[in-house]
Design a protein around this motif. Sequence first.
Motif, PDB file in Angstrom:
ATOM      1  N   GLY B 163     -54.644 -32.857  43.194  1.00  0.00           N
ATOM      2  CA  GLY B 163     -54.101 -32.049  42.099  1.00  0.00           C
ATOM      3  C   GLY B 163     -54.257 -33.031  40.721  1.00  0.00           C
ATOM      4  O   GLY B 163     -53.757 -33.081  39.741  1.00  0.00           O
ATOM      5  N   GLY B 164     -55.363 -34.003  40.513  1.00  0.00           N
ATOM      6  CA  GLY B 164     -55.816 -34.534  39.280  1.00  0.00           C
ATOM      7  C   GLY B 164     -54.905 -35.893  39.376  1.00  0.00           C
ATOM      8  O   GLY B 164     -54.812 -36.496  38.204  1.00  0.00           O
ATOM      9  N   ALA B 165     -54.032 -36.409  40.286  1.00  0.00           N
ATOM     10  CA  ALA B 165     -53.320 -37.199  40.472  1.00  0.00           C
ATOM     11  C   ALA B 165     -54.042 -38.637  40.409  1.00  0.00           C
ATOM     12  O   ALA B 165     -53.520 -39.784  39.958  1.00  0.00           O
ATOM     13  CB  ALA B 165     -52.265 -37.248  41.577  1.00  0.00           C
ATOM     14  N   GLN B 166     -55.297 -38.657  40.493  1.00  0.00           N
ATOM     15  CA  GLN B 166     -56.012 -40.022  40.433  1.00  0.00           C
ATOM     16  C   GLN B 166     -56.085 -40.361  39.027  1.00  0.00           C
ATOM     17  O   GLN B 166     -56.461 -41.440  38.643  1.00  0.00           O
ATOM     18  CB  GLN B 166     -57.728 -39.558  40.741  1.00  0.00           C
ATOM     19  N   LEU B 167     -55.535 -39.545  37.833  1.00  0.00           N
ATOM     20  CA  LEU B 167     -55.731 -40.025  36.648  1.00  0.00           C
ATOM     21  C   LEU B 167     -54.671 -40.811  36.119  1.00  0.00           C
ATOM     22  O   LEU B 167     -54.587 -41.377  34.892  1.00  0.00           O
ATOM     23  CB  LEU B 167     -55.615 -38.612  35.656  1.00  0.00           C
ATOM     24  N   MET B 168     -53.522 -40.676  37.193  1.00  0.00           N
ATOM     25  CA  MET B 168     -52.317 -41.530  36.583  1.00  0.00           C
ATOM     26  C   MET B 168     -52.492 -43.086  36.462  1.00  0.00           C
ATOM     27  O   MET B 168     -53.533 -43.608  36.757  1.00  0.00           O
ATOM     28  CB  MET B 168     -51.584 -41.557  37.756  1.00  0.00           C
ATOM     29  N   GLU B 169     -51.991 -43.430  35.377  1.00  0.00           N
ATOM     30  CA  GLU B 169     -51.710 -44.962  35.119  1.00  0.00           C
ATOM     31  C   GLU B 169     -51.395 -45.668  36.366  1.00  0.00           C
ATOM     32  O   GLU B 169     -50.278 -45.679  36.548  1.00  0.00           O
ATOM     33  CB  GLU B 169     -51.019 -45.365  33.840  1.00  0.00           C
ATOM     34  N   ALA B 170     -52.147 -46.342  37.278  1.00  0.00           N
ATOM     35  CA  ALA B 170     -51.679 -46.740  38.585  1.00  0.00           C
ATOM     36  C   ALA B 170     -52.049 -48.207  38.595  1.00  0.00           C
ATOM     37  O   ALA B 170     -51.769 -48.832  39.491  1.00  0.00           O
ATOM     38  CB  ALA B 170     -52.400 -46.020  39.808  1.00  0.00           C
ATOM     39  N   GLU B 171     -52.410 -48.748  37.770  1.00  0.00           N
ATOM     40  CA  GLU B 171     -53.015 -50.164  37.525  1.00  0.00           C
ATOM     41  C   GLU B 171     -51.609 -50.926  37.444  1.00  0.00           C
ATOM     42  O   GLU B 171     -51.443 -51.461  36.090  1.00  0.00           O
ATOM     43  CB  GLU B 171     -53.989 -50.387  36.678  1.00  0.00           C
ATOM     44  N   ALA B 172     -50.992 -51.371  38.182  1.00  0.00           N
ATOM     45  CA  ALA B 172     -49.776 -52.355  37.957  1.00  0.00           C
ATOM     46  C   ALA B 172     -50.520 -53.628  37.919  1.00  0.00           C
ATOM     47  O   ALA B 172     -51.549 -53.951  38.480  1.00  0.00           O
ATOM     48  CB  ALA B 172     -48.953 -52.274  39.257  1.00  0.00           C
ATOM     49  N   PRO B 173     -49.753 -54.779  37.355  1.00  0.00           N
ATOM     50  CA  PRO B 173     -50.254 -56.068  37.442  1.00  0.00           C
ATOM     51  C   PRO B 173     -50.515 -56.446  38.588  1.00  0.00           C
ATOM     52  O   PRO B 173     -49.438 -56.140  39.469  1.00  0.00           O
ATOM     53  CB  PRO B 173     -49.362 -56.969  36.312  1.00  0.00           C
ATOM     54  N   GLY B 174     -51.261 -57.635  39.004  1.00  0.00           N
ATOM     55  CA  GLY B 174     -51.448 -58.102  40.453  1.00  0.00           C
ATOM     56  C   GLY B 174     -52.526 -57.636  41.096  1.00  0.00           C
ATOM     57  O   GLY B 174     -53.061 -56.659  40.560  1.00  0.00           O
ATOM     58  N   GLY B 373     -39.466 -38.257  39.012  1.00  0.00           N
ATOM     59  CA  GLY B 373     -39.259 -36.820  38.444  1.00  0.00           C
ATOM     60  C   GLY B 373     -40.274 -35.870  39.251  1.00  0.00           C
ATOM     61  O   GLY B 373     -41.338 -36.236  39.457  1.00  0.00           O
ATOM     62  N   GLY B 374     -39.811 -34.601  39.406  1.00  0.00           N
ATOM     63  CA  GLY B 374     -40.542 -33.387  40.203  1.00  0.00           C
ATOM     64  C   GLY B 374     -41.384 -32.667  39.145  1.00  0.00           C
ATOM     65  O   GLY B 374     -41.590 -32.962  38.057  1.00  0.00           O
ATOM     66  N   GLY B 375     -41.776 -31.540  39.658  1.00  0.00           N
ATOM     67  CA  GLY B 375     -42.440 -30.619  38.946  1.00  0.00           C
ATOM     68  C   GLY B 375     -43.802 -30.773  38.691  1.00  0.00           C
ATOM     69  O   GLY B 375     -44.604 -31.436  39.385  1.00  0.00           O
ATOM     70  N   ILE B 376     -44.355 -29.923  37.479  1.00  0.00           N
ATOM     71  CA  ILE B 376     -45.714 -29.766  37.249  1.00  0.00           C
ATOM     72  C   ILE B 376     -46.115 -31.294  36.621  1.00  0.00           C
ATOM     73  O   ILE B 376     -47.166 -31.899  36.947  1.00  0.00           O
ATOM     74  CB  ILE B 376     -46.172 -28.804  36.264  1.00  0.00           C
ATOM     75  N   LYS B 377     -45.329 -31.950  35.759  1.00  0.00           N
ATOM     76  CA  LYS B 377     -45.615 -33.316  35.360  1.00  0.00           C
ATOM     77  C   LYS B 377     -46.364 -33.301  33.973  1.00  0.00           C
ATOM     78  O   LYS B 377     -47.121 -32.607  33.888  1.00  0.00           O
ATOM     79  CB  LYS B 377     -46.144 -34.187  36.340  1.00  0.00           C
ATOM     80  N   ILE B 378     -45.690 -34.330  33.120  1.00  0.00           N
ATOM     81  CA  ILE B 378     -46.112 -34.503  31.884  1.00  0.00           C
ATOM     82  C   ILE B 378     -47.806 -34.707  31.668  1.00  0.00           C
ATOM     83  O   ILE B 378     -48.527 -34.258  30.838  1.00  0.00           O
ATOM     84  CB  ILE B 378     -45.296 -35.716  31.375  1.00  0.00           C
ATOM     85  N   LEU B 379     -48.205 -35.345  32.657  1.00  0.00           N
ATOM     86  CA  LEU B 379     -49.831 -35.690  32.530  1.00  0.00           C
ATOM     87  C   LEU B 379     -50.472 -34.541  32.545  1.00  0.00           C
ATOM     88  O   LEU B 379     -51.404 -34.336  31.830  1.00  0.00           O
ATOM     89  CB  LEU B 379     -49.955 -36.800  33.573  1.00  0.00           C
TER      90      LEU B 379
END
Lengths: 514, 514
Positions: B163-174, B373-379
């Motif tokens: 559901g488009g979750a690939q767009l998330m800011e998932a780049e943590a340092p490390g 948090g749940g739901g449709i989400k801000i992004l």
Amino acid sequence: MRRYLRVDWRAGLSLVGTLLALLSLAFVVPILVALAYGGEDLWVFVASMALTAGFGVALRRLDSEPKPGAREAFFVVAFTWLFAAMFGALPYVLAGNGTVAYPVNALFESMSGFTTTGATVMGDISFDTHSRAIMMWRQATQWLGGMGIIVLAVAILSQMAVGGAQLMEAEAPGPGISKLTPHIAETARVLWIAYIGFTALLMASLYALSVVAPELAPEMNLYNAIAHGFSTLPTGGFSTEARSIEAFSPAVQWLIVPFMFIAGVNFVLWWHVISGDPWELLRDNEFRFYLGAISLFSLVGTVILFFDASLQTPPTGQIGGHFERSLRYSVFQITSMTNSTGFANMDFNEWGHSAKALLLFVMFIGGSTGSTGGGIKILRWLVILKSLRREVFTTIHPEAVRPVRMNGQPLDEDAIRGIYAFTLLFLGLFFVGFLLLSADASRLPEFNPHTLDLLTASIATLGNIGPGFGVVGPMGSYNGFPVTSKLLMVVYMWIGRLEIFPVLVLLTAAYWRS
Amino acid sequence: MRRYLRVDWRAGLSLVGTLLALLSLAFVVPILVALAYGGEDLWVFVASMALTAGFGVALRRLDSEPKPGAREAFFVVAFTWLFAAMFGALPYVLAGNGTVAYPVNALFESMSGFTTTGATVMGDISFDTHSRAIMMWRQATQWLGGMGIIVLAVAILSQMAVGGAQLMEAEAPGPGISKLTPHIAETARVLWIAYIGFTALLMASLYALSVVAPELAPEMNLYNAIAHGFSTLPTGGFSTEARSIEAFSPAVQWLIVPFMFIAGVNFVLWWHVISGDPWELLRDNEFRFYLGAISLFSLVGTVILFFDASLQTPPTGQIGGHFERSLRYSVFQITSMTNSTGFANMDFNEWGHSAKALLLFVMFIGGSTGSTGGGIKILRWLVILKSLRREVFTTIHPEAVRPVRMNGQPLDEDAIRGIYAFTLLFLGLFFVGFLLLSADASRLPEFNPHTLDLLTASIATLGNIGPGFGVVGPMGSYNGFPVTSKLLMVVYMWIGRLEIFPVLVLLTAAYWRS
Ligand SMILES: [K+]
Ligand SMILES: [K+]
């Protein structure tokens, strides 16, 4: 001014003027009715005709040789419906009878007519309060609105690529029908033959039934046949009877069902059938889905009503356990509420929770593209379901490339995204409408609708359905709402009918300047 | 069997077994509480721990060297939450006190805990009926669920492109945190530092307040500080008090607000802040939209409450005209309902129509991606709004090519379509849930919820919010629903928490065979 705007608003308004001048001819219908019934309200329609024609001609003068382009089409479409509703409201105000004499109510009733919504603020739907001419004008506004919708849907929206409308089966036989401006008249002529033909067939059938077998249709007569012919093919739903189609016999109810069904089908397909290619109809994915959905939900509704032993509805009596009644009430209401007609053959507020939940569900479906039906529409739901199935598949196989197909053709991904965008925007407006109606309702302490009433008021106006549940039920009225709510619903009927985007683009700076 | 299925279900179940065995360690928390409070229900948790560990170890034996791939991830995720809920329900059944002793109720309460929903079927929320250990276990299930969610959201769903979750800011340092299996442990460690840190800070702050200024927090103590620390950071919403956060002083309520806010932010951003790059937070489009939405709606809510002179709420008294109260109730409830926490500092059923409409609206927003948090989400809403704006623009300029940008990067059109698909599917499930709850409610004549109650029950479970309006209000309970409705809501909490697609793919033949 003209130099700073890229939109040729003079050309647009001039074209709106031409259309208003043409619309003024429609007042001939109530004028004839007034003459047939002793001249009551005759002056009302003569005056309305003169004012509409005068305003139309004045607008035409803004540009003597209008050359509206594709961009002006949004403008023309939006203002044609707005002005039609405003001038169509004149007779209610001038006649001065009942609740619709108040300007906001008159505008509501007229917008409801021209958008083929069928929501009413008429307090007393009877010839005690209103003349035969006024009541026939109310029916005629729906039929005129339907004529406009067919052209709008097939010739204009599909070219604007509004909310995926470019996917519609818009290829009528005959040369070059898919090009915009030069061929609108040609497209209109072809589709109007089907529209006028079905209307005439329904009117003739209803009247013939009343003459040949009066015992089967005791309440039917020439006036009622014409009045309901006017409001069936545009999926309109206005009736000259306070109890809608419940006022008529089962035979009349059954006769109306196939015509309601027809009204929700793309008229381009009917043109194929008329011109000798009926298989085009059965090959069309959208038609098959429409037929399948109505059949399935009618069946489910019949089973629910049949086993609901508690359902008592005078004067029709017991429904539960009675097969013909269960079938008739279910098929009639499911067809009517799915494709946004809004006729009722009983007060479905009396149904149980399950049957009402089913009705509420089908209210979100809508008619086919290219039909007079409103709402989100069958084609969009079909594309969404196919696309969701693909989305699940590509979640498992991220490398797979699978186009979504419609009538065998792979769909453009932009069109699919446009359909998602339209559907979400529609649902968002529905929800915001519900919230605004809720907040506004609390301003009137004596007006106490249920939440469900307000939910259905929002979808019934935005989706051009007409009735909802509770106070806005098929035997109810929108008259109790605050004026602000009524104005909101006038806007909702308007933007819902025009498929949102043509109005939305007018609100952007990019439309006017860039 | 194994040869016919492409899914390595043995490896999947083995991994689920490992996770259950780890989960069994969590029973140490209620065991310690039981020991601290005289040993009540001690055997319940020892038995639950043994059963969970035993089942987990047994599952592990299905495959001694499991090599689950990307496909098995769906399986592992879905069954981990399902089994966690089932084994987490054991203590309620074994303790045998109150409404939650019934198996379906126990499952509901446990699923509500592990999905951080916070909807309750506990009839009497007090230490008269339940032991301190049971009540703390209920809080702990939310905190454990939150730990799982952070890893699920950042490390797993974003890789599944759900559901488009690939767009998330998932780049943590490390290094290499964006690759799936090998680095899950590393990602988890980094994000859990933030999660554990904020939880400890909240617990310490609440307890410190009660020690340093007991007159400002008369109802706060160590037990309550730990209990509410457990349910704030996971946006959980369970409370050991029947009247939720209303039981505490304004100072405690104000202290909880920033932690509720924090819980709805992508934890990857908190990791950036902790590791010295706080500007990453303010540069993030999703965070700015989240901050902006909560600020705006809190302001609107404050104005509405301030001017609602009719609002009387013992014991807090008049809100209308009182600035601090209007602000506090609005900020608290808007933050809580927007990001799906579900805490309440008053019974918002007493609010007027406008304020309730606002709350209902924000219930559809949800938390940030990568938060608890749940739901449709801000992004998703942000992408949808940007995409709709583009859709209007391209309606005017069909030739224009304009990518939708997020944090400056143009988005992939497939991801945008995935977001539309997810959102529509979510809204569709919400609506179907409402219809099913409505139809089911009519089976119990003595159970008479309003339509609005049922609407909010559907969104509050699917969106993992917890409370809704009316009977399911913040001081209410889901206990009155028929068993079938409760089971439906168990499923809704489960699929809502897992963002639908991981469960949906398990229902397709393509997942198991192809
Ligand atoms: K209608
Ligand atoms: K929650």
